[in-house]
Design an enzyme around this catalytic site. Structure first.
Site, short mmCIF file in Angstrom:
data_model
loop_
_atom_site.label_atom_id
_atom_site.label_comp_id
_atom_site.label_asym_id
_atom_site.label_seq_id
_atom_site.Cartn_x
_atom_site.Cartn_y
_atom_site.Cartn_z
N ASP A 1 -47.22 61.85 53.24
CA ASP A 1 -46.61 60.70 52.74
C ASP A 1 -46.69 60.78 51.26
O ASP A 1 -47.42 60.92 50.46
CB ASP A 1 -47.54 59.24 53.09
N ASP A 8 -43.40 55.95 56.76
CA ASP A 8 -43.35 56.61 55.22
C ASP A 8 -43.80 58.14 55.49
O ASP A 8 -43.94 58.68 54.26
CB ASP A 8 -44.15 55.86 54.29
N ASP A 9 -44.01 58.80 56.60
CA ASP A 9 -44.48 59.85 56.67
C ASP A 9 -43.28 61.08 56.93
O ASP A 9 -42.50 60.92 58.02
CB ASP A 9 -45.67 59.95 57.61
N ASN A 34 -55.02 76.49 52.23
CA ASN A 34 -54.94 75.73 53.33
C ASN A 34 -54.86 74.25 53.18
O ASN A 34 -55.77 73.80 52.08
CB ASN A 34 -56.07 76.04 54.46
N ASP A 39 -48.02 56.33 61.88
CA ASP A 39 -48.23 55.81 61.02
C ASP A 39 -48.99 54.49 60.82
O ASP A 39 -48.83 53.65 61.84
CB ASP A 39 -46.61 55.59 60.27
N TYR A 84 -59.75 54.49 49.37
CA TYR A 84 -58.71 54.14 49.94
C TYR A 84 -57.55 54.65 49.04
O TYR A 84 -57.38 54.02 48.13
CB TYR A 84 -58.55 52.83 50.43
N LYS A 86 -53.52 55.39 54.65
CA LYS A 86 -54.03 55.85 55.62
C LYS A 86 -53.87 57.24 56.42
O LYS A 86 -52.78 57.68 55.72
CB LYS A 86 -53.49 54.96 56.82
N ASP A 87 -54.56 57.53 57.23
CA ASP A 87 -54.58 59.02 57.55
C ASP A 87 -53.20 59.46 58.23
O ASP A 87 -52.69 60.49 58.16
CB ASP A 87 -55.69 59.44 58.50
N GLN A 131 -46.74 70.63 80.83
CA GLN A 131 -45.75 71.13 82.05
C GLN A 131 -46.78 72.23 82.36
O GLN A 131 -47.64 72.93 81.77
CB GLN A 131 -44.56 71.53 81.74
P1 13P Z 1 -49.66 54.38 54.25
O1 13P Z 1 -50.83 54.91 54.62
O2 13P Z 1 -48.87 54.60 55.51
O3 13P Z 1 -49.05 54.68 52.89
O4 13P Z 1 -49.87 52.91 54.16
C1 13P Z 1 -50.74 52.35 53.29
C2 13P Z 1 -50.90 50.88 53.18
O5 13P Z 1 -51.76 50.30 52.73
C3 13P Z 1 -50.22 50.15 53.98
O6 13P Z 1 -50.57 48.55 53.60
MG MG Z 2 -47.38 55.05 52.21
MG MG Z 3 -47.82 56.39 56.35
#
Ligand code: 13P
Ligand code: MG
Ligand code: MG
Length: 386
Positions: free
Chosen positions: A12, A52-53, A104, A137, A240, A243-244, A253
């Site tokens: 993202d 958004d990813d 990596n 997402d 934070y 999110k991951d 198959q």
């Molecule tokens: P994302 O991890 O998709 O950017 O979303 C973050 C978020 O806090 C949405 O409320």
């Molecule tokens: Mg985002």
């Molecule tokens: Mg996201």
């Protein structure tokens, strides 16, 4: 025979009007780079977005964790970040958590799922190559725990475990402890199912800490069937940052589960950690590829594309958008209704994420300030001086 690596790397790096979707100019710069790399660094490549990813889906001959491929993905995300900045988009560069990755990008922010395999049309057990790419997402890697458990451990969900003698031999699941914070080591356990499936269940009960990272066949020669990006951004950033939003590859198959068996568990709309501020619990909705996030409280979403690959490692020019099918419309409605009902409980208890998750949010400051105002009833109150 060709050794092919399939790499799915997602990040993202900015989105329109909040955490919704990347802009067309962002996708355009990445598309141009991917097209330019096909036939050189890459055998083939394409990109998708889910919420958004941006997910890069690439085949190549450089193996898992290859520096050149990871650097290429990082550079694509940097170029998209520039576009996001130019457009004033929200969260430009959000998942690029280090200045420069050391070869990596796993552990640097982007989510990575990779499998290397022999692509051999003459192979007795795997003459064709079919695979699914999932992108989720607004959730953590534990979002895949229930559906993968159901597919690989439970004939109530996957009749192939009874009907296909090669699948009946079972699978070997690698589960990672995502709370292990060391930079240079991972804490993993490998358990064979069905014998150890209750042990697997004991671990997966906690989807914030444990996640399935890989699935291998027990049919020989051993083949890796699935790879899941099971890293936690808050462990990298210490707070934070988003999110991951994990990605997963599942080969299907033949000696592996069929696509219809792999997607069956997604009918449930199971509860996952994530959504608004990554700090709540909400049911996950299967959506068509290229769906922006627009649901109240950022309802978690997941897409699933089905691909085939020819003997050289080139993808079919078309891919099938499995969750785009009308069969999933009623699931979407059910999940939305489930979410609406659940949201009525607001912040109290189970509707917010576990305390382990909230530890990376601002609520800890308020809670520690409040600690000082607690008194032990029965003890004299501290003199106020009045
Ligand atoms: P994302 O991890 O998709 O950017 O979303 C973050 C978020 O806090 C949405 O409320
Ligand atoms: Mg985002
Ligand atoms: Mg996201």
């Amino acid at each position: 025979m060709t050794k092919v690596t399939l790499s799915v790397i997602k990040a993202d790096v900015g989105s329109i009007g909040g955490h919704t979707k990347p802009s067309e100019p962002m996708l355009e710069v990445v598309r141009a780079r991917v097209n330019g790399a096909i036939g050189k660094l890459l055998i083939d490549g394409t990109l998708t977005y889910t919420g958004d990813d941006i997910a890069l889906i690439m085949s190549h001959r450089h193996g898992v964790g290859a520096r050149a491929v990871h650097q290429f993905a990082w550079d694509c995300f940097l170029a998209a970040t520039d576009e996001a900045r130019k457009g004033g988009l929200y969260g430009a560069g959000q998942d690029l958590l280090v200045d420069a990755p050391s070869g990596n990008v796993r552990g640097a922010g982007p989510a990575v799922a990779e499998i290397e395999f022999d692509r051999d049309p003459k192979s007795k057990h795997r003459p064709a190559e079919a695979f699914l790419v999932f992108a989720a997402d607004k959730c953590g890697p534990g979002a895949y725990s229930y559906p993968l458990y159901a597919t690989f451990c439970d004939p109530m969900h996957d009749g192939g475990l009874l009907l296909n003698p090669k699948m009946h031999l079972g699978f070997s699941l690698t589960i990672i402890d995502m709370d292990h914070h060391a930079r240079d080591s991972d804490r993993v356990i490998r358990l064979d199912v069905p014998e150890r499936s209750w042990d697997v269940a004991c671990l997966l009960q906690n989807p914030d800490r444990f996640a399935i990272e890989a699935v291998h066949s027990r049919y020989k020669p051993e083949e890796q069937i699935a790879s899941i990006s099971a890293t936690r951004l808050h462990n990298i950033a210490g707070k934070y940052t988003g999110k991951d939003d994990p990605v997963a590859i599942v080969r299907t198959q033949g000696i592996f589960p069929a696509p219809e068996e792999v997607i069956e568990p997604w009918l449930l709309g199971h509860f996952v950690s994530g959504d608004c501020r990554g700090s709540h619990v909400m049911p996950i909705m299967p959506v068509p590829i290229g769906t922006p996030v627009g649901g109240a409280y950022c309802l978690p979403i997941v897409s699933c594309m089905a691909f085939s690959m020819d003997e050289k490692g080139v993808f079919t020019s078309e891919a099938v958008d499995l969750f785009g099918n009308a069969a999933w419309d009623s699931v979407r409605l059910k999940v939305q209704q489930k979410a609406d009902e659940w949201r009525r409980q607001g912040f109290v208890g189970a509707t917010m994420a576990s305390h382990a998750e909230l530890a990376y949010t601002g609520i800890v400051d308020t809670l520690s300030a409040l600690e000082k105002e607690f008194t032990l009833r029965g003890e004299p109150l501290a003199a106020t001086g009045d």
